[in-house]
Design a protein around this motif. Structure first.
Motif, PDB file in Angstrom:
ATOM      1  N   GLU A 195       0.847  -1.185   0.000  1.00  8.91           N
ATOM      2  CA  GLU A 195       0.000   0.000   0.000  1.00  8.91           C
ATOM      3  C   GLU A 195       0.891   1.245   0.000  1.00  8.91           C
ATOM      4  O   GLU A 195       1.831   1.348   0.782  1.00  8.91           O
ATOM      5  CB  GLU A 195      -0.911   0.010   1.225  1.00  8.91           C
ATOM      6  CG  GLU A 195      -2.032   1.037   1.158  1.00  8.91           C
ATOM      7  CD  GLU A 195      -2.971   0.819  -0.023  1.00  8.91           C
ATOM      8  OE1 GLU A 195      -3.294   1.810  -0.700  1.00  8.91           O
ATOM      9  OE2 GLU A 195      -3.361  -0.348  -0.273  1.00  8.91           O
ATOM     10  N   THR A 196       0.599   2.178  -0.911  1.00 10.88           N
ATOM     11  CA  THR A 196       1.375   3.417  -1.013  1.00 10.88           C
ATOM     12  C   THR A 196       0.433   4.621  -0.960  1.00 10.88           C
ATOM     13  O   THR A 196      -0.793   4.470  -0.896  1.00 10.88           O
ATOM     14  CB  THR A 196       2.172   3.468  -2.331  1.00 10.88           C
ATOM     15  OG1 THR A 196       1.263   3.748  -3.412  1.00 10.88           O
ATOM     16  CG2 THR A 196       2.894   2.157  -2.599  1.00 10.88           C
ATOM     17  N   LYS A 197       1.002   5.809  -1.052  1.00  9.87           N
ATOM     18  CA  LYS A 197       0.217   7.042  -1.018  1.00  9.87           C
ATOM     19  C   LYS A 197      -0.702   7.185  -2.226  1.00  9.87           C
ATOM     20  O   LYS A 197      -1.644   7.981  -2.203  1.00  9.87           O
ATOM     21  CB  LYS A 197       1.153   8.253  -0.938  1.00  9.87           C
ATOM     22  CG  LYS A 197       1.947   8.361   0.365  1.00  9.87           C
ATOM     23  CD  LYS A 197       2.876   9.565   0.312  1.00  9.87           C
ATOM     24  CE  LYS A 197       3.740   9.662   1.562  1.00  9.87           C
ATOM     25  NZ  LYS A 197       2.955   9.998   2.750  1.00  9.87           N
ATOM     26  N   ILE A 198      -0.440   6.428  -3.297  1.00 12.31           N
ATOM     27  CA  ILE A 198      -1.285   6.535  -4.496  1.00 12.31           C
ATOM     28  C   ILE A 198      -2.049   5.238  -4.773  1.00 12.31           C
ATOM     29  O   ILE A 198      -2.648   5.084  -5.827  1.00 12.31           O
ATOM     30  CB  ILE A 198      -0.454   6.940  -5.736  1.00 12.31           C
ATOM     31  CG1 ILE A 198       0.588   5.863  -6.066  1.00 12.31           C
ATOM     32  CG2 ILE A 198       0.202   8.300  -5.525  1.00 12.31           C
ATOM     33  CD1 ILE A 198       1.291   6.091  -7.395  1.00 12.31           C
ATOM     34  N   GLY A 199      -2.016   4.322  -3.816  1.00 10.09           N
ATOM     35  CA  GLY A 199      -2.730   3.067  -3.985  1.00 10.09           C
ATOM     36  C   GLY A 199      -1.807   1.864  -3.972  1.00 10.09           C
ATOM     37  O   GLY A 199      -0.575   2.005  -3.864  1.00 10.09           O
ATOM     38  N   PRO A 200      -2.365   0.672  -4.083  1.00 14.92           N
ATOM     39  CA  PRO A 200      -1.551  -0.547  -4.048  1.00 14.92           C
ATOM     40  C   PRO A 200      -0.700  -0.717  -5.311  1.00 14.92           C
ATOM     41  O   PRO A 200      -1.187  -0.525  -6.422  1.00 14.92           O
ATOM     42  CB  PRO A 200      -2.595  -1.667  -3.925  1.00 14.92           C
ATOM     43  CG  PRO A 200      -3.851  -1.083  -4.466  1.00 14.92           C
ATOM     44  CD  PRO A 200      -3.806   0.382  -4.176  1.00 14.92           C
ATOM     45  N   ILE A 201       0.583  -1.066  -5.115  1.00 19.07           N
ATOM     46  CA  ILE A 201       1.522  -1.279  -6.215  1.00 19.07           C
ATOM     47  C   ILE A 201       2.280  -2.565  -5.946  1.00 19.07           C
ATOM     48  O   ILE A 201       2.659  -2.862  -4.814  1.00 19.07           O
ATOM     49  CB  ILE A 201       2.521  -0.100  -6.348  1.00 19.07           C
ATOM     50  CG1 ILE A 201       1.776   1.209  -6.617  1.00 19.07           C
ATOM     51  CG2 ILE A 201       3.529  -0.361  -7.467  1.00 19.07           C
ATOM     52  CD1 ILE A 201       2.692   2.431  -6.658  1.00 19.07           C
ATOM     53  N   SER A 202       2.523  -3.332  -6.992  1.00 18.78           N
ATOM     54  CA  SER A 202       3.301  -4.566  -6.878  1.00 18.78           C
ATOM     55  C   SER A 202       4.789  -4.225  -6.859  1.00 18.78           C
ATOM     56  O   SER A 202       5.348  -3.794  -7.864  1.00 18.78           O
ATOM     57  CB  SER A 202       2.977  -5.500  -8.047  1.00 18.78           C
ATOM     58  OG  SER A 202       3.726  -6.687  -7.953  1.00 18.78           O
ATOM     59  N   ALA A 203       5.420  -4.411  -5.715  1.00 17.62           N
ATOM     60  CA  ALA A 203       6.835  -4.052  -5.552  1.00 17.62           C
ATOM     61  C   ALA A 203       7.731  -5.214  -5.941  1.00 17.62           C
ATOM     62  O   ALA A 203       7.600  -6.315  -5.407  1.00 17.62           O
ATOM     63  CB  ALA A 203       7.119  -3.644  -4.113  1.00 17.62           C
ATOM     64  N   TYR A 204       8.643  -4.953  -6.877  1.00 19.02           N
ATOM     65  CA  TYR A 204       9.600  -5.992  -7.280  1.00 19.02           C
ATOM     66  C   TYR A 204      10.622  -5.376  -8.219  1.00 19.02           C
ATOM     67  O   TYR A 204      10.278  -4.638  -9.141  1.00 19.02           O
ATOM     68  CB  TYR A 204       8.900  -7.146  -7.994  1.00 19.02           C
ATOM     69  CG  TYR A 204       9.823  -8.273  -8.396  1.00 19.02           C
ATOM     70  CD1 TYR A 204      10.447  -9.065  -7.438  1.00 19.02           C
ATOM     71  CD2 TYR A 204      10.069  -8.550  -9.735  1.00 19.02           C
ATOM     72  CE1 TYR A 204      11.292 -10.102  -7.812  1.00 19.02           C
ATOM     73  CE2 TYR A 204      10.904  -9.588 -10.118  1.00 19.02           C
ATOM     74  CZ  TYR A 204      11.520 -10.360  -9.146  1.00 19.02           C
ATOM     75  OH  TYR A 204      12.361 -11.386  -9.513  1.00 19.02           O
ATOM     76  N   SER A 273       6.630  13.281   2.028  1.00 21.68           N
ATOM     77  CA  SER A 273       5.328  13.579   2.624  1.00 21.68           C
ATOM     78  C   SER A 273       4.423  14.331   1.662  1.00 21.68           C
ATOM     79  O   SER A 273       3.196  14.255   1.754  1.00 21.68           O
ATOM     80  CB  SER A 273       5.511  14.401   3.903  1.00 21.68           C
ATOM     81  OG  SER A 273       6.192  15.625   3.618  1.00 21.68           O
ATOM     82  N   GLU A 274       5.027  15.030   0.674  1.00 17.85           N
ATOM     83  CA  GLU A 274       4.228  15.876  -0.213  1.00 17.85           C
ATOM     84  C   GLU A 274       4.394  15.565  -1.695  1.00 17.85           C
ATOM     85  O   GLU A 274       3.612  16.038  -2.518  1.00 17.85           O
ATOM     86  CB  GLU A 274       4.580  17.351   0.022  1.00 17.85           C
ATOM     87  CG  GLU A 274       4.270  17.837   1.426  1.00 17.85           C
ATOM     88  CD  GLU A 274       4.632  19.295   1.618  1.00 17.85           C
ATOM     89  OE1 GLU A 274       5.323  19.856   0.733  1.00 17.85           O
ATOM     90  OE2 GLU A 274       4.249  19.867   2.649  1.00 17.85           O
ATOM     91  N   THR A 275       5.404  14.785  -2.071  1.00 15.57           N
ATOM     92  CA  THR A 275       5.689  14.605  -3.490  1.00 15.57           C
ATOM     93  C   THR A 275       5.865  13.136  -3.868  1.00 15.57           C
ATOM     94  O   THR A 275       6.045  12.260  -3.020  1.00 15.57           O
ATOM     95  CB  THR A 275       6.969  15.358  -3.897  1.00 15.57           C
ATOM     96  OG1 THR A 275       8.101  14.765  -3.226  1.00 15.57           O
ATOM     97  CG2 THR A 275       6.875  16.833  -3.536  1.00 15.57           C
ATOM     98  N   LEU A 288       1.828  15.675  -4.648  1.00 19.87           N
ATOM     99  CA  LEU A 288       0.752  14.696  -4.505  1.00 19.87           C
ATOM    100  C   LEU A 288      -0.631  15.350  -4.436  1.00 19.87           C
ATOM    101  O   LEU A 288      -1.619  14.801  -4.927  1.00 19.87           O
ATOM    102  CB  LEU A 288       0.986  13.851  -3.245  1.00 19.87           C
ATOM    103  CG  LEU A 288       2.136  12.835  -3.318  1.00 19.87           C
ATOM    104  CD1 LEU A 288       2.511  12.345  -1.927  1.00 19.87           C
ATOM    105  CD2 LEU A 288       1.755  11.654  -4.207  1.00 19.87           C
ATOM    106  N   SER A 289      -0.698  16.535  -3.842  1.00 19.00           N
ATOM    107  CA  SER A 289      -1.991  17.198  -3.658  1.00 19.00           C
ATOM    108  C   SER A 289      -2.503  17.859  -4.936  1.00 19.00           C
ATOM    109  O   SER A 289      -3.676  18.236  -5.012  1.00 19.00           O
ATOM    110  CB  SER A 289      -1.890  18.249  -2.546  1.00 19.00           C
ATOM    111  OG  SER A 289      -0.979  19.277  -2.917  1.00 19.00           O
ATOM    112  N   GLU A 290      -1.632  18.002  -5.932  1.00 19.74           N
ATOM    113  CA  GLU A 290      -2.015  18.692  -7.163  1.00 19.74           C
ATOM    114  C   GLU A 290      -2.319  17.734  -8.310  1.00 19.74           C
ATOM    115  O   GLU A 290      -2.626  18.166  -9.416  1.00 19.74           O
ATOM    116  CB  GLU A 290      -0.896  19.655  -7.589  1.00 19.74           C
ATOM    117  CG  GLU A 290      -0.660  20.774  -6.589  1.00 19.74           C
ATOM    118  CD  GLU A 290       0.522  21.654  -6.968  1.00 19.74           C
ATOM    119  OE1 GLU A 290       1.192  21.334  -7.974  1.00 19.74           O
ATOM    120  OE2 GLU A 290       0.777  22.633  -6.267  1.00 19.74           O
TER     121      GLU A 290
END
Length: 310
Positions: A195-204, A273-275, A288-290
């Motif tokens: 889980e990340t700040k922009i949604g779930p991503i498959s890490a590998y 925290s912001e980018t 991230l907020s824009e």
């Protein structure tokens, strides 16, 4: 030969002496048996060649303050650590003699002595780590000055189960820790959805850089949030407030082994925290907020890298 005074005694048989501007020894090769008492035990630096896996003499090095820095050992020694005694053939210290790094094996890879030979000699270590107890063949362990483990590097053939801020997952290459023991980074052994700040991503990362466990592709803050990852399974569609759209995907490159084979290069993502930043590029950093983000599947039609060419 001139007798050489060191913090650990007088040495009379040695080769290849190098000195600091102060006149203190920087490095030398012992040709006699010398016992050196350290805070983690008595060690005997290498002074002769005794088997086909170690065909050359390696130097011992010192800091300018006279303290030992790095020593290949004549025979494996049981070194005291916060995780118990560990058999070691190469040892590295901080400048105040505090243990910094150990290598259970210290062979010489060559045309006649390769990684498979060295791996066959390696023994499993069982370590009670902050991420759980692991049992594996380990290339090296790095320590903080307080004695807590900083990182472990696994042999390429090894996979372990480790507890991370996102749950238990299979790990290869290595694991690193913050000084308080919390997990800092890991190298997933297979695609693992996080889980990340922009949604779930498959890490590998199908081709992790280097063979050291200090820095791995899946990274965490000391609060357990994902701060960086690589993915070969997902692409990211970014949309800004003005209606613009950018798509980031894993890329491709020609295999080192064949012009007819194309391999996948992971998409690299970093968070603050912001980018969010892609592929370590400051020109590909967004607030991230824009923006809004959509994580989609990436249809991989390429091979994983391989380096044993026929």
């Amino acid at each position: 030969m001139e007798a050489l005074k060191t913090k650990y005694g007088v040495v009379t048989d040695y080769l290849n002496l190098e000195k600091y501007a102060s006149g203190n020894p920087a490095s030398l090769i012992f040709t006699e048996r010398i016992e050196i008492k350290t805070p983690v035990g008595t060690i005997i630096p290498q002074y002769s060649v005794d088997d086909h896996g170690r065909r050359i003499l390696r130097p011992i090095t010192f800091y300018d303050n006279g303290n030992i820095k790095k020593a290949p050992l004549q025979e494996a020694a049981d070194i005291e650590t916060s995780y118990g005694k560990i058999s070691t053939e190469l040892i590295i210290f901080y400048d105040d003699e505090v243990l910094k790094k150990i290598f259970p094996l210290n062979g010489k890879l060559s045309g006649y002595w390769g990684e498979k030979d060295e791996y066959a000699l390696a023994k499993n270590l069982e370590l009670k780590l902050p991420c759980g107890t692991i049992k594996a063949k380990i290339i090296n362990l790095v320590f903080y000055k307080n004695g807590n483990i900083r990182s472990i590097t696994l042999w390429p053939q090894e996979t372990v189960e480790a507890k991370t801020p996102l749950g238990t997952m299979p790990i290869r290459v290595g694991i690193s820790f913050y000084e308080d023991g919390s997990v800092k980074s890991v190298e997933p052994a297979e695609p693992y959805t996080v889980e990340t700040k922009i949604g779930p991503i498959s890490a590998y990362d199908n081709d992790p850089e280097g063979i050291m466990g200090d820095i791995n592709s899946l990274q965490f803050s000391n609060q357990g949030e994902v701060t960086a990852l690589s993915t070969t399974q997902n692409a990211i569609i970014l949309r800004n407030e003005a209606g613009g759209e950018v798509k980031y995907t894993p890329s491709k490159k020609e295999s080192l082994c064949s012009e007819n084979v194309v391999v996948t290069v992971p998409l690299q993502i970093e968070f603050t925290s912001e980018t969010i930043r892609f592929n370590h590029s400051t020109s590909e950093e967004y607030n991230l907020s824009e923006c809004s983000f959509e994580v989609i599947d990436y249809e991989k039609k390429t091979a994983n890298p391989f380096y044993i060419c026929n």
